[in-house]
Structure formats: C-alpha cells, structure tokens
Scaffold this motif. Structure first.
Motif, PDB file in Angstrom:
ATOM      1  N   GLY A  67       1.220   7.556  -6.523  1.00 20.15           N
ATOM      2  CA  GLY A  67       0.388   8.650  -6.030  1.00 20.15           C
ATOM      3  C   GLY A  67      -1.095   8.357  -6.094  1.00 20.15           C
ATOM      4  N   LEU A  68      -1.461   7.089  -5.963  1.00 18.01           N
ATOM      5  CA  LEU A  68      -2.868   6.692  -6.035  1.00 18.01           C
ATOM      6  C   LEU A  68      -3.585   6.981  -4.728  1.00 18.01           C
ATOM      7  CD1 LEU A  68      -2.434   3.210  -7.761  1.00 18.01           C
ATOM      8  CD2 LEU A  68      -3.008   5.387  -8.839  1.00 18.01           C
ATOM      9  N   GLY A  69      -4.906   7.146  -4.826  1.00 22.00           N
ATOM     10  CA  GLY A  69      -5.734   7.372  -3.655  1.00 22.00           C
ATOM     11  C   GLY A  69      -6.160   6.052  -3.029  1.00 22.00           C
ATOM     12  N   PRO A  70      -6.765   6.113  -1.852  1.00 21.16           N
ATOM     13  CA  PRO A  70      -7.182   4.905  -1.139  1.00 21.16           C
ATOM     14  C   PRO A  70      -8.118   4.002  -1.931  1.00 21.16           C
ATOM     15  CG  PRO A  70      -7.305   6.788   0.324  1.00 21.16           C
ATOM     16  CD  PRO A  70      -6.999   7.315  -1.035  1.00 21.16           C
ATOM     17  N   ALA A  71      -9.038   4.581  -2.676  1.00 22.35           N
ATOM     18  CA  ALA A  71      -9.998   3.760  -3.428  1.00 22.35           C
ATOM     19  C   ALA A  71      -9.289   2.963  -4.522  1.00 22.35           C
ATOM     20  CB  ALA A  71     -11.089   4.635  -4.032  1.00 22.35           C
ATOM     21  N   ARG A  72      -8.357   3.584  -5.228  1.00 23.32           N
ATOM     22  CA  ARG A  72      -7.620   2.892  -6.289  1.00 23.32           C
ATOM     23  C   ARG A  72      -6.710   1.822  -5.712  1.00 23.32           C
ATOM     24  NH1 ARG A  72      -6.492   5.984 -10.977  1.00 23.32           N
ATOM     25  NH2 ARG A  72      -5.603   4.036 -11.764  1.00 23.32           N
ATOM     26  N   ILE A  73      -6.011   2.171  -4.630  1.00 18.94           N
ATOM     27  CA  ILE A  73      -5.118   1.189  -3.988  1.00 18.94           C
ATOM     28  C   ILE A  73      -5.925   0.016  -3.456  1.00 18.94           C
ATOM     29  CG2 ILE A  73      -3.508   0.818  -2.071  1.00 18.94           C
ATOM     30  CD1 ILE A  73      -2.645   3.756  -2.389  1.00 18.94           C
ATOM     31  N   ALA A  74      -7.106   0.301  -2.913  1.00 22.62           N
ATOM     32  CA  ALA A  74      -7.970  -0.759  -2.389  1.00 22.62           C
ATOM     33  C   ALA A  74      -8.347  -1.743  -3.482  1.00 22.62           C
ATOM     34  CB  ALA A  74      -9.222  -0.151  -1.759  1.00 22.62           C
ATOM     35  N   GLY A  75      -8.663  -1.235  -4.660  1.00 20.98           N
ATOM     36  CA  GLY A  75      -9.013  -2.108  -5.775  1.00 20.98           C
ATOM     37  C   GLY A  75      -7.855  -2.989  -6.208  1.00 20.98           C
ATOM     38  N   ILE A  76      -6.655  -2.444  -6.204  1.00 24.37           N
ATOM     39  CA  ILE A  76      -5.472  -3.207  -6.608  1.00 24.37           C
ATOM     40  C   ILE A  76      -5.115  -4.271  -5.574  1.00 24.37           C
ATOM     41  CG2 ILE A  76      -2.973  -3.028  -7.011  1.00 24.37           C
ATOM     42  CD1 ILE A  76      -3.576  -0.184  -8.155  1.00 24.37           C
ATOM     43  N   CYS A  77      -5.194  -3.909  -4.296  1.00 28.06           N
ATOM     44  CA  CYS A  77      -4.768  -4.819  -3.222  1.00 28.06           C
ATOM     45  C   CYS A  77      -5.879  -5.735  -2.714  1.00 28.06           C
ATOM     46  CB  CYS A  77      -4.219  -4.017  -2.038  1.00 28.06           C
ATOM     47  SG  CYS A  77      -2.720  -3.122  -2.421  1.00 28.06           S
ATOM     48  N   GLY A  78      -7.103  -5.479  -3.106  1.00 29.23           N
ATOM     49  CA  GLY A  78      -8.224  -6.297  -2.629  1.00 29.23           C
ATOM     50  C   GLY A  78      -8.601  -5.994  -1.191  1.00 29.23           C
ATOM     51  N   LEU A  79      -8.455  -4.731  -0.778  1.00 27.76           N
ATOM     52  CA  LEU A  79      -8.797  -4.297   0.579  1.00 27.76           C
ATOM     53  C   LEU A  79      -9.943  -3.301   0.518  1.00 27.76           C
ATOM     54  CD1 LEU A  79      -5.181  -3.505   1.829  1.00 27.76           C
ATOM     55  CD2 LEU A  79      -6.529  -5.507   2.425  1.00 27.76           C
ATOM     56  N   GLN A  80     -10.466  -2.959   1.676  1.00 25.83           N
ATOM     57  CA  GLN A  80     -11.453  -1.890   1.762  1.00 25.83           C
ATOM     58  C   GLN A  80     -10.719  -0.556   1.720  1.00 25.83           C
ATOM     59  OE1 GLN A  80     -14.820  -2.184   1.899  1.00 25.83           O
ATOM     60  NE2 GLN A  80     -14.540  -4.384   1.650  1.00 25.83           N
ATOM     61  N   ALA A  81     -11.344   0.458   1.156  1.00 30.80           N
ATOM     62  CA  ALA A  81     -10.722   1.782   1.090  1.00 30.80           C
ATOM     63  C   ALA A  81     -10.445   2.329   2.486  1.00 30.80           C
ATOM     64  CB  ALA A  81     -11.610   2.744   0.306  1.00 30.80           C
ATOM     65  N   SER A  82     -11.327   2.035   3.438  1.00 29.66           N
ATOM     66  CA  SER A  82     -11.115   2.508   4.813  1.00 29.66           C
ATOM     67  C   SER A  82      -9.872   1.870   5.429  1.00 29.66           C
ATOM     68  CB  SER A  82     -12.341   2.219   5.678  1.00 29.66           C
ATOM     69  OG  SER A  82     -12.622   0.832   5.698  1.00 29.66           O
ATOM     70  N   THR A  83      -9.606   0.608   5.091  1.00 28.47           N
ATOM     71  CA  THR A  83      -8.405  -0.067   5.581  1.00 28.47           C
ATOM     72  C   THR A  83      -7.165   0.575   4.991  1.00 28.47           C
ATOM     73  OG1 THR A  83      -9.618  -2.136   5.817  1.00 28.47           O
ATOM     74  CG2 THR A  83      -7.215  -2.281   5.746  1.00 28.47           C
ATOM     75  N   VAL A  92       0.841  -1.201   0.000  1.00 27.17           N
ATOM     76  CA  VAL A  92       0.000   0.000   0.000  1.00 27.17           C
ATOM     77  C   VAL A  92       0.877   1.252   0.000  1.00 27.17           C
ATOM     78  CG1 VAL A  92      -1.602   1.347   1.429  1.00 27.17           C
ATOM     79  CG2 VAL A  92      -2.014  -1.087   1.067  1.00 27.17           C
ATOM     80  N   VAL A  93       1.888   1.264   0.859  1.00 25.20           N
ATOM     81  CA  VAL A  93       2.777   2.421   0.951  1.00 25.20           C
ATOM     82  C   VAL A  93       3.539   2.617  -0.359  1.00 25.20           C
ATOM     83  CG1 VAL A  93       4.850   3.291   2.119  1.00 25.20           C
ATOM     84  CG2 VAL A  93       2.974   2.345   3.462  1.00 25.20           C
ATOM     85  N   THR A  94       4.008   1.539  -0.942  1.00 23.02           N
ATOM     86  CA  THR A  94       4.742   1.626  -2.208  1.00 23.02           C
ATOM     87  C   THR A  94       3.852   2.180  -3.312  1.00 23.02           C
ATOM     88  OG1 THR A  94       6.132  -0.227  -1.563  1.00 23.02           O
ATOM     89  CG2 THR A  94       6.070   0.308  -3.893  1.00 23.02           C
ATOM     90  N   LEU A  95       2.630   1.678  -3.419  1.00 22.91           N
ATOM     91  CA  LEU A  95       1.709   2.181  -4.438  1.00 22.91           C
ATOM     92  C   LEU A  95       1.434   3.670  -4.242  1.00 22.91           C
ATOM     93  CD1 LEU A  95      -0.816  -0.785  -4.686  1.00 22.91           C
ATOM     94  CD2 LEU A  95       0.683   0.040  -6.511  1.00 22.91           C
ATOM     95  N   ARG A  96       1.308   4.084  -3.005  1.00 22.33           N
ATOM     96  CA  ARG A  96       1.044   5.495  -2.715  1.00 22.33           C
ATOM     97  C   ARG A  96       2.246   6.355  -3.118  1.00 22.33           C
ATOM     98  NH1 ARG A  96      -3.343   8.574  -1.411  1.00 22.33           N
ATOM     99  NH2 ARG A  96      -2.805  10.217   0.021  1.00 22.33           N
ATOM    100  N   GLN A  97       3.436   5.904  -2.757  1.00 23.82           N
ATOM    101  CA  GLN A  97       4.631   6.701  -3.014  1.00 23.82           C
ATOM    102  C   GLN A  97       5.033   6.701  -4.483  1.00 23.82           C
ATOM    103  OE1 GLN A  97       7.256   4.850  -0.167  1.00 23.82           O
ATOM    104  NE2 GLN A  97       6.895   6.473   1.340  1.00 23.82           N
ATOM    105  N   LYS A  98       4.955   5.560  -5.143  1.00 27.89           N
ATOM    106  CA  LYS A  98       5.416   5.458  -6.543  1.00 27.89           C
ATOM    107  C   LYS A  98       4.405   6.024  -7.531  1.00 27.89           C
ATOM    108  CE  LYS A  98       9.046   2.664  -5.837  1.00 27.89           C
ATOM    109  NZ  LYS A  98      10.299   3.160  -5.564  1.00 27.89           N
TER     110      LYS A  98
END
Length: 116
Positions: free
Chosen positions: A82-98, A74-80
């Motif tokens: 610059g994705l938001g929580p909703a996009r990262i959640a879709g990639i990682c299979g997590l909830q956006a709140s998580t 999650v941290v790598t996706l954010r830093q490399k």
C-alpha cells in the motif's frame, strides 16, 4: 473529417494523379490550395491509392516505456504494502511521476482502488 476539407482521400488521390500526369508538385499543391507536401506523393508511389487513407497517429512502438518486469514490481509493491508513488519510486529507482503513470495504467492510482 469534415466535408469541406481540402485533402480528403479523394483530394489526395487527385493531387497524386496530377503529379503523376506531369504537374510539378508545387503547381499541383497550389491548384489544390495547399502548401507543397511530398508525404502523399511518397505514400501513393509506395502503396498506391490505399496509402492515401487516414491512419492512426498513435506510435507503433514506444522504446522508452517502462519494462513489464518493473511494472509488475510497482504493482506488487502497491498491492502488498500500500505504498505511495514516492516510496515505490525510491525502492525501484524510478521517478515518482513514472510510478504514478504505471499505477494509473493499471487502475491502482488511488489506494481505495487497490483493495478491490
């Protein structure tokens, strides 16, 4: 703890000494002006007077916490990217709140924080 609290460590010790002296738990509790509780008596029997001290209410472990490997992703996706929580959640299979909680924990919850 305020000075008029009914169950300071000294009050807990007095409660346990009364029970140890033969008082029924209900009578000892009534004399102290509290409801019946077996927590202090159990701790006193198991640990002695040291068991009557205040403890942190923070849990010792959290079995549902997000795994470190997923947090790193999650941290790598954010830093490399610059994705938001909703996009990262879709990639990682997590909830956006998580994802948001992970980003807050790592100080990356705002995009301007991730460029530092």
């Amino acid at each position: 703890m305020h000075r008029n609290a009914r169950l300071t460590p000294q009050g807990r010790l007095l409660l346990c000494q009364r029970i140890e002296g033969g008082w029924p738990v209900a009578h000892a509790a009534a004399a102290m002006g509290i409801s019946r509780t077996y927590v202090w008596w159990r701790r006193y029997r198991e640990e002695g007077p040291a068991g009557l001290e205040d403890r942190s209410s923070r849990p010792k472990r959290c079995p549902t916490r997000t795994k470190a490997s997923i947090e790193r992703r999650v941290v790598t996706l954010r830093q490399k990217r610059g994705l938001g929580p909703a996009r990262i959640a879709g990639i990682c299979g997590l909830q956006a709140s998580t994802v948001h909680r992970v980003l807050v924990r790592h100080g990356l919850n705002r995009l301007d924080h991730s460029t530092r």
